[in-house]
Scaffold this motif. Structure first.
Motif, PDB file in Angstrom:
ATOM      1  N   ALA A  98       0.824  -1.203   0.000  1.00 49.26           N
ATOM      2  CA  ALA A  98       0.000   0.000   0.000  1.00 49.26           C
ATOM      3  C   ALA A  98       0.862   1.259   0.000  1.00 49.26           C
ATOM      4  N   ARG A  99       0.219   2.372  -0.318  1.00 47.71           N
ATOM      5  CA  ARG A  99       0.835   3.691  -0.131  1.00 47.71           C
ATOM      6  C   ARG A  99       0.713   4.048   1.348  1.00 47.71           C
ATOM      7  N   LEU A 100       1.833   4.262   2.000  1.00 51.19           N
ATOM      8  CA  LEU A 100       1.847   4.578   3.425  1.00 51.19           C
ATOM      9  C   LEU A 100       2.005   6.079   3.618  1.00 51.19           C
ATOM     10  N   VAL A 101       1.161   6.661   4.455  1.00 52.82           N
ATOM     11  CA  VAL A 101       1.235   8.094   4.742  1.00 52.82           C
ATOM     12  C   VAL A 101       1.271   8.310   6.246  1.00 52.82           C
ATOM     13  N   TYR A 102       1.893   9.401   6.635  1.00 51.87           N
ATOM     14  CA  TYR A 102       1.900   9.796   8.038  1.00 51.87           C
ATOM     15  C   TYR A 102       0.530  10.360   8.417  1.00 51.87           C
ATOM     16  N   PRO A 103       0.218  10.395   9.717  1.00 55.29           N
ATOM     17  CA  PRO A 103      -1.077  10.965  10.118  1.00 55.29           C
ATOM     18  C   PRO A 103      -1.275  12.412   9.683  1.00 55.29           C
ATOM     19  N   GLU A 129       5.932   6.292   2.404  1.00 54.67           N
ATOM     20  CA  GLU A 129       6.610   5.388   1.469  1.00 54.67           C
ATOM     21  C   GLU A 129       5.727   5.105   0.267  1.00 54.67           C
ATOM     22  N   ALA A 130       6.333   5.200  -0.910  1.00 54.95           N
ATOM     23  CA  ALA A 130       5.682   4.776  -2.157  1.00 54.95           C
ATOM     24  C   ALA A 130       6.512   3.645  -2.737  1.00 54.95           C
ATOM     25  N   GLY A 131       6.578   2.544  -2.005  1.00 59.97           N
ATOM     26  CA  GLY A 131       7.462   1.461  -2.385  1.00 59.97           C
ATOM     27  C   GLY A 131       8.888   1.791  -1.981  1.00 59.97           C
ATOM     28  N   GLY A 132       9.739   0.788  -1.906  1.00 55.88           N
ATOM     29  CA  GLY A 132      11.098   0.987  -1.447  1.00 55.88           C
ATOM     30  C   GLY A 132      12.120   0.710  -2.530  1.00 55.88           C
ATOM     31  N   VAL A 133      13.284   1.338  -2.394  1.00 54.59           N
ATOM     32  CA  VAL A 133      14.413   1.139  -3.296  1.00 54.59           C
ATOM     33  C   VAL A 133      15.533   0.484  -2.495  1.00 54.59           C
ATOM     34  N   VAL A 134      16.152  -0.548  -3.050  1.00 56.27           N
ATOM     35  CA  VAL A 134      17.277  -1.238  -2.404  1.00 56.27           C
ATOM     36  C   VAL A 134      18.531  -0.988  -3.230  1.00 56.27           C
ATOM     37  N   PHE A 135      19.616  -0.604  -2.550  1.00 50.56           N
ATOM     38  CA  PHE A 135      20.877  -0.308  -3.217  1.00 50.56           C
ATOM     39  C   PHE A 135      21.791  -1.536  -3.190  1.00 50.56           C
ATOM     40  N   ALA A 136      22.885  -1.438  -3.905  1.00 46.11           N
ATOM     41  CA  ALA A 136      23.765  -2.585  -4.108  1.00 46.11           C
ATOM     42  C   ALA A 136      24.419  -3.075  -2.824  1.00 46.11           C
ATOM     43  N   PRO A 157      -0.667   2.573  -5.375  1.00 48.33           N
ATOM     44  CA  PRO A 157      -1.026   3.863  -4.773  1.00 48.33           C
ATOM     45  C   PRO A 157      -2.503   4.020  -4.483  1.00 48.33           C
ATOM     46  N   ALA A 158      -3.361   3.181  -5.083  1.00 45.80           N
ATOM     47  CA  ALA A 158      -4.798   3.297  -4.828  1.00 45.80           C
ATOM     48  C   ALA A 158      -5.180   2.760  -3.458  1.00 45.80           C
ATOM     49  N   SER A 159      -4.266   2.072  -2.806  1.00 46.26           N
ATOM     50  CA  SER A 159      -4.495   1.569  -1.450  1.00 46.26           C
ATOM     51  C   SER A 159      -3.722   2.463  -0.486  1.00 46.26           C
ATOM     52  N   THR A 160      -4.452   3.210   0.319  1.00 45.16           N
ATOM     53  CA  THR A 160      -3.814   4.159   1.231  1.00 45.16           C
ATOM     54  C   THR A 160      -3.996   3.704   2.670  1.00 45.16           C
ATOM     55  N   VAL A 161      -2.893   3.686   3.410  1.00 46.03           N
ATOM     56  CA  VAL A 161      -2.910   3.284   4.818  1.00 46.03           C
ATOM     57  C   VAL A 161      -2.094   4.295   5.608  1.00 46.03           C
TER      58      VAL A 161
END
Length: 637
Positions: free
Chosen positions: A182-187, A193-200, A274-278
């Motif tokens: 889901a799209r995570l938002v602060y109160p 977070e809009a998904g996460g990125v992982v580095f090498a 993004p259509a799922s907001t939590v």
């Protein structure tokens, strides 16, 4: 002296507005043009609405859960009942339409959490004898799950209405999806977070952290390196196949990142929805200090993760690179598509063609960026593109095109500009800021042909002069662009004769296959489907009703003519006996179209062929702006 590209853009835009305004006045009149202008206006921005349950003392209540759930929501808790209460009250106040169950795993809470949980109806409460941490609690809940899909949900979350349907709908729309977040938002409404990125090196980044959640960068479905375990869904069978969350990360941290890499290794995709907001109160359960409490495991588990997935991490970006849309999609060919406004595929065939083209590009593996020249979002139509994975830009986050291209132009392998008046204003900044891109001019249809025919039918000398100006512009664009797209071989032959050196290709209407409709015998009546803000369609219907319909109705008095579609003309406009409309049904499904004889676009085409004008233009093709369902053909709205 060559004008700067930005100045040329502004001049062409002003000139285009003037020419189109005069043409609208000529066709629609002052009142009609004013109505058309008002219909095009949109609100630019409204804050993201967030729902929070009202604060109140605890009292028992019941959730509308199901004994035969499709989704099993697993909520691990360890104290902090106030957070858990808000989460459960949100599920009770706005219960998902999907049959669901809620499994709350009490991980040996040190307070009265377990007692209060047992006073809430509709819950399945599992009490652990000893505290084992987030991973152990989630794995216990997963073993108890009865639903086809497992949803891991932190207790310090407030799911927003429709969140679960959006998560689960992703699996139906994208059968290769294995994990959806889901799209995570602060109160306070900021994006967490809009998904996460992982580095090498195994480090990770919460994409969009602290930004506006409605920013165009964060509002389209896309693949993510990982999605936060605070609100994720996956098939229950898949998690069990993978052996649950990896216990080597106990008590917590990096287990969700590890899960995403395991899902990909199993051949499934990890998607951000993004259509799922939590709403998520970050740190409420484990704190925010990386040197204390459960949070202290984060640095250790990063090393565990990096060692386990060393081979996969070689394909990840170098640490320290700021994630941008260009970098997120660097492995895909990136295509920019520019049109006058967002396509409305249930209103007109040009929009349907564009929508299907965007979908086809996505299916072929391209990352597509859509730019409406009016820089306006269009509600559900914009969201439909975003759910295809199209990166849609609009105000207030999109500056004027030249400024936007200065930042983004270098990322594109190809650019498609649709309609001559849009292509004319875009060409200078595209050549300046995207010199590496192959430029394609999509005529939609050759506008000057339609303008010529309309002017000749009306005996309009001013209209003929305007059509000549349009012809000069369209030919100049076809010569300037790397490739020109037309909708028919006749239009290609016309351009090739006028411009022997230009490359011209046919890209006709695009339609998804639909189930076959009824055969000829069960059908009756005549049916015209069209978008009636397009004057040629209104002209076609009126001419058909006045010139053709009386002959047909005289031959069969029981025959009816139905006219449906967006902005359909009044039922009595030029109608004779037996003519009417079934109502404006822009989303008419193929099974509902039961016309027996062709009408609509065929009538307009017949009129123009009588005039000796060759192939019909826009609004005259049988599957064009207006088209018919009848005979042994079955049209699709």
């Amino acid at each position: 002296m060559q004008w700067p590209a930005d100045a040329q853009f502004l001049w062409q835009r002003a000139l285009g507005w003037l020419q189109r305004g005069l043409a609208s006045l000529h066709v629609r009149g002052l009142a009609g043009s004013w109505r058309h202008l008002r219909q095009r206006r949109r609100a630019l921005y409204t804050p993201l609405p967030l729902w929070q349950p009202p604060e109140a003392a605890f009292a028992p209540f019941t959730l509308a859960t199901s004994a035969a759930p499709r989704a099993s929501l697993v909520i691990p808790v360890h104290g902090g009942f106030a957070h858990t209460l808000r989460c459960l009250r949100a599920l009770a106040a706005h219960p998902p339409a999907t049959p669901f169950e809620v499994i709350v795993v009490d991980d040996a809470s040190p307070d009265d959490t377990l007692d209060k949980l047992r006073r809430i109806g509709g819950l399945r409460v599992h009490a652990r004898a000893a505290n084992g941490g987030f991973i152990a609690a989630c794995n216990d809940g997963a073993q108890l799950a009865r639903g086809e899909y497992l949803v891991l949900l932190n207790n310090d979350t407030v799911p927003q209405p429709g969140w679960l349907e959006a998560l689960l709908g992703t699996f139906a729309a994208h059968p290769d999806a294995g994990l959806v977040g889901a799209r995570l938002v602060y109160p306070d409404g900021r994006l967490q977070e809009a998904g996460g990125v992982v580095f090498a090196d195994g480090s990770a980044w919460n994409y969009g952290r602290g930004e506006d959640p409605q920013d165009c960068r964060f509002t389209y479905l896309r693949e993510a390196d990982y999605v936060s375990g605070a609100a994720i869904a996956l098939p229950t069978a898949l998690l069990r196949q993978l052996g649950g969350l990896d216990a080597r990360y106990a008590p917590a941290y990096y287990e969700d990142t590890d899960l995403a890499f395991a899902v990909r290794a199993a051949g499934r995709r990890v998607l951000y929805q993004p259509a799922s907001t939590v709403v998520h109160v970050e740190g409420a359960t484990a704190g925010t200090d990386p040197g204390a409490g459960a949070k202290a495991a984060q640095a250790h588990n990063r090393g565990v993760f990096a060692a386990k997935w060393a081979q996969a991490l070689t394909a990840q970006p170098a640490p320290g690179l700021l994630p941008t849309p260009a970098r997120l999609h660097a492995r895909q060919p990136q295509v920019l598509v520019i049109d006058a406004n967002t396509p409305r595929p249930d209103h007109d065939s040009g929009s349907l063609r564009m929508f299907e083209l965007l979908r086809l590009l996505r299916e072929e593996g391209a990352h597509v960026v859509f730019w409406p020249a009016n820089r306006q979002a269009d509600g559900d139509y914009t969201r439909a593109l975003q759910q295809l994975g199209v990166e849609c830009w609009h105000a207030p986050w999109a500056p004027p095109l030249p400024a936007w291209l200065r930042t983004h132009g270098a990322r594109f392998a190809s650019v498609l500009a649709s309609r001559h008046y849009i292509a004319a204003e875009c060409l200078p900044p595209l050549r300046r800021h995207a010199p590496q891109a192959r430029l394609l001019f999509d005529t939609v249809d050759l506008h000057f042909l339609r303008e010529q025919r309309q002017a000749r039918l009306a005996g309009d000398a001013a209209g003929l002069r305007a059509a000549a100006r349009t012809r000069r512009q369209e030919l100049a664009l076809a010569a300037a662009f790397d490739c020109t797209l037309v909708v028919s071989p006749a239009e290609r032959a016309l351009l090739e004769a006028a411009l022997p050196g230009a490359r011209v290709e046919v890209l006709s209407n695009l339609h998804r296959a639909v189930p076959p409709g009824p055969g000829f015998e069960p059908r009756r009546d005549l049916l015209f489907i069209g978008g009636f803000r397009h004057p040629p369609n209104v002209d076609a219907v009126c001419w058909f009703v006045q010139a053709v319909w009386p002959l047909l109705h005289a031959a069969d008095p029981l025959l009816r003519f139905h006219c449906i579609g967006a902005d359909a003309p009044p039922a009595g406009a030029g109608a004779g006996r037996g003519a009417g409309r079934a109502g404006a049904r822009p989303r008419a499904r193929p099974a509902a179209l039961s016309g027996r004889l062709p009408g609509g676009g065929g009538a307009a085409a017949g009129r123009r062929r009588r005039e000796g004008q060759g192939e019909p233009g826009d609004g005259a093709r049988p599957a064009g702006g207006g088209h018919a369902a009848g005979g042994r053909r079955h049209g699709a709205a």
